[in-house]
Write a protein that holds these residues in place. Structure first.
Motif, mmCIF file in Angstrom:
data_model
loop_
_atom_site.group_PDB
_atom_site.id
_atom_site.type_symbol
_atom_site.label_atom_id
_atom_site.label_comp_id
_atom_site.label_asym_id
_atom_site.label_seq_id
_atom_site.Cartn_x
_atom_site.Cartn_y
_atom_site.Cartn_z
ATOM 1 N N LEU A 75 0.855 -1.186 0.000
ATOM 2 C CA LEU A 75 0.000 0.000 0.000
ATOM 3 C C LEU A 75 0.889 1.232 0.000
ATOM 4 N N ILE A 76 1.184 1.711 -1.189
ATOM 5 C CA ILE A 76 2.163 2.782 -1.358
ATOM 6 C C ILE A 76 1.789 4.038 -0.580
ATOM 7 N N ASP A 77 0.511 4.368 -0.563
ATOM 8 C CA ASP A 77 0.097 5.629 0.067
ATOM 9 C C ASP A 77 0.166 5.586 1.592
ATOM 10 N N ARG A 78 0.534 4.433 2.160
ATOM 11 C CA ARG A 78 0.651 4.348 3.619
ATOM 12 C C ARG A 78 2.102 4.398 4.099
ATOM 13 N N HIS A 79 3.043 4.514 3.193
ATOM 14 C CA HIS A 79 4.443 4.448 3.587
ATOM 15 C C HIS A 79 4.854 5.576 4.531
ATOM 16 N N ALA A 80 4.474 6.795 4.206
ATOM 17 C CA ALA A 80 4.839 7.915 5.082
ATOM 18 C C ALA A 80 4.218 7.736 6.457
ATOM 19 N N GLU A 81 2.989 7.244 6.489
ATOM 20 C CA GLU A 81 2.301 6.980 7.754
ATOM 21 C C GLU A 81 3.020 5.892 8.543
ATOM 22 N N LEU A 82 3.497 4.861 7.850
ATOM 23 C CA LEU A 82 4.205 3.772 8.507
ATOM 24 C C LEU A 82 5.486 4.281 9.164
ATOM 25 N N VAL A 83 6.244 5.090 8.437
ATOM 26 C CA VAL A 83 7.485 5.640 8.993
ATOM 27 C C VAL A 83 7.185 6.514 10.205
ATOM 28 N N GLU A 84 6.140 7.324 10.096
ATOM 29 C CA GLU A 84 5.757 8.193 11.209
ATOM 30 C C GLU A 84 5.325 7.371 12.428
#
Length: 261
Positions: A75-84
């Motif tokens: 789920l590409i659009d969740r990557h920034a959320e995952l890092v955060e």
């Protein structure tokens, strides 16, 4: 391999009390990598598809401050959320060890269909690029350096055979991508490297190959055996540590001599 405990804090110089994100962490190699980082004194964000499995693994790691996170890296659009989310749980991240990948084992090249291609390319290569970028941009935005360790395979060089061609093509892409990202983010103090394991004793390998086929592969390894996951993990910790501070864009071959270059 049990004798290695106690030596890893020195191997993982600069990782003590720092945050590390490990994807694909509940697999055989992933769990060993997560444990090696924990033994180095890092706080580990254990990430895998199953949040329960990730949480269970995090609870067994030595040290404190580890957390399990359920996430689909596809789920590409969740990557920034995952890092955060990882940073909120374990503190500022200094390293990403990216193991999450898909293998659709096909014995003949004519058995590969478009769905096989898309599944492997989307997760193994496309998602790897976007997760690497999300991690690196987070660090660069904060003016912090760090390290990324991607997972390729010895097949990136050999190309594999028959039904393994697609999987190994994605792993070749990982090597090229790693080099490009290393050049791109070097100025920000972010190092990007990869490891390329050969035969590693995991369920994915031993349960899915006929014994005679597996033995024929082992026979090609100069050291005469498969690696254990615990023999791969220290290389990942090393590349993420300050001991490897002048190494970027490299792919470290861990194949028992099967692949030499």
């Amino acid at each position: 391999m049990t004798e290695r405990v106690g030596a890893l804090p020195a191997l993982g110089k600069g990782l003590e009390s720092c945050g590390v994100l490990v994807t694909g962490a509940t697999g055989g190699i992933g769990a060993a990598v997560a444990r090696a980082f924990a033994e180095s004194g890092a706080r580990v964000a254990v990430t895998d598809l199953s949040e329960r499995a990730a949480t269970d693994l995090a609870a067994t790691l030595p040290g404190e401050g580890h957390v399990g996170i359920g996430a689909d890296v596809g789920l590409i659009d969740r990557h920034a959320e995952l890092v955060e989310e990882a940073e909120e749980a374990v503190g500022p991240l200094v390293a990403l060890a990216h193991l999450a990948a898909v293998l659709r084992r096909r014995h003949e090249i004519t058995e590969i269909d478009e769905a096989d291609w898309d599944a492997q390319v989307d997760v193994n290569l496309k998602a790897s690029f976007f997760l690497n970028r999300a991690f690196a941009e987070r660090l660069r935005g904060d003016g912090r350096g760090g390290a990324i360790v991607n997972f390729s395979s010895q097949g990136w060089w050999t190309g594999g055979f028959g039904g393994s061609v697609v999987y190994n093509a994605t792993k070749g892409g990982i090597v090229t991508m790693t080099r490009g990202l290393a050049r791109t983010y070097a100025g920000a103090g972010i190092r990007v490297n990869a490891v390329a394991p050969g035969l590693v004793k995991t369920a994915m390998l031993t349960d899915e190959l006929a014994p005679d086929v597996l033995q024929s592969l082992v026979d090609q390894v100069p050291l005469g055996r498969m690696a254990t996951p615990e023999e791969v993990a220290p290389a990942v910790v090393f590349l993420a540590s300050t001991h490897a501070g002048y190494i970027t864009g490299a792919t470290l071959n861990i194949s028992g001599g099967w692949l030499m270059y």
